[in-house]
Design an enzyme around this catalytic site. Structure first.
Site, PDB file in Angstrom:
ATOM      1  N   CYS A 143      31.603  37.512  32.877  1.00  0.00           N
ATOM      2  CA  CYS A 143      32.735  37.749  33.758  1.00  0.00           C
ATOM      3  C   CYS A 143      33.944  36.909  33.376  1.00  0.00           C
ATOM      4  O   CYS A 143      35.048  37.180  33.829  1.00  0.00           O
ATOM      5  CB  CYS A 143      32.361  37.459  35.210  1.00  0.00           C
ATOM      6  SG  CYS A 143      30.870  38.284  35.716  1.00  0.00           S
ATOM      7  N   ARG A 193      37.500  43.102  38.201  1.00  0.00           N
ATOM      8  CA  ARG A 193      36.081  43.439  38.083  1.00  0.00           C
ATOM      9  C   ARG A 193      35.225  42.581  39.013  1.00  0.00           C
ATOM     10  O   ARG A 193      34.347  43.096  39.713  1.00  0.00           O
ATOM     11  CB  ARG A 193      35.644  43.230  36.636  1.00  0.00           C
ATOM     12  CG  ARG A 193      34.162  43.348  36.435  1.00  0.00           C
ATOM     13  CD  ARG A 193      33.858  43.270  34.974  1.00  0.00           C
ATOM     14  NE  ARG A 193      32.868  42.251  34.714  1.00  0.00           N
ATOM     15  CZ  ARG A 193      31.828  42.451  33.923  1.00  0.00           C
ATOM     16  NH1 ARG A 193      31.670  43.585  33.337  1.00  0.00           N
ATOM     17  NH2 ARG A 193      30.977  41.496  33.730  1.00  0.00           N
TER      18      ARG A 193
END
Lengths: 236, 296
Positions: free
Chosen positions: B195, B241
Site C-alpha cells: 500500500c 486505494r
C-alpha cells in the site's frame, strides 16, 4: 568517388567484425569470472549448535518465565519469518524482583540477497507499532563493551524499548549497511557468512529504566555463558 | 532499381558480413544476461512489487528496434573504440561483481553499460544518442536494493496511513490511527507494504515516461511537469486505494475487505492514477495554451 565508398564500407564492416569477436570474448570471460568469484563456502561460528542450547534457560538472577505462554505471531508473519531465518528463539526471562525481559534471537545460515537479517525497525513497524529510533548506545560486556542500536516501539498502551545488534560472519554490526559490507568482504574471498540478530526488549514506558534493565540482563547472560558462546553472541 | 554505386557494396561484401557483428554482440549479451533474466523470472520478477521488470525489458528492446534502420546504416558509423572499450570494461566489472556477490543493482545495471559500449564500438556516438531513451528506460528494470526499498517504504506507508486517516476523520468516520494500523468502527486494518506504493510509483513513472516519449509532445514544459507530477499522483492513488479498502471493510465487513474487493482496490488504484494523469495532462495543456496566448 563511387568506388571509394564501398571500399570504406567494407573496411569498416571488417573492423566491426573484429570488434564483435573481441566483444564476444569479453562477454564469455566476464560470465566465467562472475561464476568463479561466486562464494561457495558457508562459514558460521554457530556451527551445528542450536540456538536453544546456546543460551541457558537460567543464569544469574534470571530464569525463563514459564508462566507466560509465548504468543505466536499470526500465520502471515510466521511464514515470513520462516522464509528469512533458519532458526529463531524467543524467550521471556524474569528475575527475583519480578522484572521481565524478552530475548529474541534470529539466525540465518546464509547472508546473501535471498536471506538476510531484518532489522527490528521493520519487524515492529510492519506489525503496526510506531517505532522511534533512539540511537546508538554502548553496552557493557565482560569483554569490554559493544555498540548497540536502541528503539522505542509503541502500539496503543504497549510501550516497548528495544536494544539490538547483529553479528554477520562473526563480525559485530549495528546497521544494514555495515552488514552488507561485512557480507561483501566475505563474499569476495569466497565465503557465505551467517547472520545472527540479538534483540532484547521489555515492556515499559520509562525507556531509561528499561535500557538499564536490558543492560543488566545482557551482562548477566554473557557472564554466565562460556566465552566462546559470548563471542558468537556479540561478535568481534 | 538501385543505382550502380548503391549496388556495389552488396557485391563487395556479402550480407552476412553486415549482420555478423550484431549477431556476435547479441550472442555475447545473451551469454551474460539470459542466466540473469532466468534468475530474476524465478525470484523477484514473479512478485507483485517488481512485476513490471519483464515489461520494461521488452519495451526497452522494442525502443531500440524502433531506431534500428538508423543504427544499422554502416555508412554513418564513426566508431569510438577507446571510449567504447572503457565503457565495456566498466560494465564487465560491474557484472562480474554483481553476479558473484548477488548485487542485482550491479548485475542488471551493467546491461546499460554493455549496450552503450557495443553501440560505441560498432557504430558511434550518433547511434548511441539515437537509443538514449531505451537506455534510460532500462533503469526501471533494475531491481531496487532492498535497503533502499526498506528505507523508503516505511515513511511512505506512514504518510499514506496519515492522509487516509485525516481525510476519513474530516468526513466524520469513526477512525483512529496508531502507526500504520487503522481502526475504523470495530475493525482494525494494517496498511501493508504494497500500500505504500513505492513500486506503483516506479511502474507509473515508467509507463508515464514511455507515454511521453511515444507521444512526443513538443512542449518541454509539459513533458517535465507531467514526469514530476506522476510522483504525487501515485501517492494520491494509493491514498484513494487505502481509503476505498477502509470503507469497504467498514460497510461490508472484514471478509469483503480481504477478499475479492482487495483485488478490486488494486484496479481502483490504477484507474484513479490513470484518471489523475489524463486530468493533469489536460490541465497542463490548458495552462500552456493560455501561456502561449498571453505571450502572443
Amino acid at each position: 568517388m563511387s568506388s571509394a565508398v564501398p571500399a570504406l564500407r567494407a573496411a569498416s564492416t571488417s573492423r566491426s567484425l573484429v570488434q564483435s569477436v573481441l566483444l564476444l570474448v569479453l562477454c564469455a570471460a566476464t560470465a566465467i569470472l562472475g561464476s568463479l568469484l561466486r562464494p561457495k563456502v558457508e562459514i558460521g561460528p554457530l556451527g551445528g549448535d542450536r540456538l536453544q542450547d546456546v543460551v541457558p534457560v537460567s543464569f544469574g538472577d534470571w530464569k525463563v518465565d514459564s508462566t507466560i505462554a509465548p504468543v505466536l505471531p499470526d500465520p502471515g508473519v510466521l511464514r515470513a519469518i520462516n522464509a528469512i531465518y533458519s532458526e529463531t528463539l524467543a524467550r521471556t526471562y524474569v528475575n527475583s524482583k519480578g522484572q521481565r525481559v524478552m530475548l529474541s534471537l534470529a539466525y540465518g545460515r546464509r547472508q546473501d540477497d535471498s536471506m538476510r537479517l531484518h532489522q527490528p525497525e521493520g519487524c515492529y513497524a510492519g506489525q503496526g507499532f510506531a517505532v522511534r529510533r533512539i540511537g546508538e548506545g554502548r553496552l557493557d560486556t565482560p569483554t569490554g563493551g559493544i555498540s548497540v542500536m536502541r528503539l522505542f516501539a509503541a502500539q496503543g498502551p504497549r510501550q516497548e524499548p528495544i536494544t539490538y545488534w547483529m553479528v554477520v560472519g562473526g563480525h559485530h554490526v549495528i546497521s544494514q549497511w555495515q552488514g552488507k559490507l561485512a557480507q561483501l568482504r566475505f563474499g569476495l574471498r569466497g565465503f557465505i557468512p551467517d547472520g545472527l540478530l540479538v534483540r532484547v526488549s521489555s515492556i515499559s514506558g520509562d525507556s531509561d529504566e528499561a535500557f538499564a534493565l536490558q543492560q543488566r540482563f545482557v551482562k548477566d547472560m554473557l557472564e554466565n555463558v562460556p566465552s566462546s558462546v559470548g563471542r558468537v553472541l556479540t561478535g568481534s | 532499381m538501385a543505382t550502380p554505386s548503391e549496388n556495389l557494396p552488396i557485391l563487395a561484401m556479402p550480407r552476412w558480413q553486415a549482420w555478423m557483428p550484431w549477431l556476435l554482440a547479441g550472442l555475447g549479451l545473451a551469454i551474460l544476461y539470459v542466466p540473469t533474466f532466468i534468475g530474476l523470472a524465478q525470484t523477484i520478477w514473479s512478485t507483485d512489487e517488481q512485476g513490471h521488470g519483464p515489461i520494461v525489458l521488452a519495451l526497452s528492446v522494442w525502443l531500440i528496434y524502433r531506431r534500428w534502420p538508423e543504427i544499422y546504416d554502416v555508412s554513418a558509423a564513426r566508431p569510438r573504440v577507446v571510449v567504447g572499450w572503457f565503457v565495456l570494461l566498466v560494465g564487465a566489472l560491474l557484472y562480474a561483481l554483481g553476479r558473484s556477490q548477488d548485487i542485482l543493482l550491479f548485475e542488471v545495471g551493467s546491461a546499460i553499460w554493455m549496450v552503450s559500449g557495443i553501440m560505441l564500438v560498432l557504430r558511434g556516438t550518433r547511434q548511441l544518442k539515437a537509443i538514449w531513451f531505451a537506455l534510460f528506460f532500462m533503469f526501471f528494470m533494475i531491481p531496487l536494493p532492498s535497503a533502499v526499498v526498506d528505507a523508503l517504504t516505511q515513511p511512505m506507508k506512514l504518510a499514506v496511513s496519515y492522509v487516509a486517516e485525516s481525510v476519513l476523520y474530516k468526513l466524520g468516520f469513526p477512525i483512529a490511527r496508531s502507526g500504520v494500523v487503522l481502526n475504523i468502527g470495530q475493525y482494525q486494518l494494517l496498511v501493508a507494504d504494497a500500500c505504500a506504493g513505492l513500486h506503483t510509483l516506479f511502474t507509473l513513472e515508467a509507463l508515464g515516461l514511455l507515454y511521453l516519449n511515444v507521444v512526443r509532445y513538443s512542449s518541454a514544459f509539459r513533458n517535465i511537469a507531467l514526469a514530476i507530477l506522476i510522483v504525487p499522483i501515485s501517492f494520491t492513488a494509493n491514498v484513494i486505494r487505502v481509503m476505498t479498502l477502509t470503507l469497504v471493510t467498514f460497510y461490508l465487513g472484514d471478509e469483503a475487505g480481504q477478499g475479492f474487493l482487495h483485488g478490486f482496490a488494486g484496479m481502483v488504484l490504477f484507474l484513479s492514477a490513470l484518471a489523475l494523469i489524463v486530468g493533469t495532462d489536460g490541465m497542463l495543456r490548458l495552462y500552456s495554451a493560455r501561456r502561449q496566448r498571453r505571450a502572443a
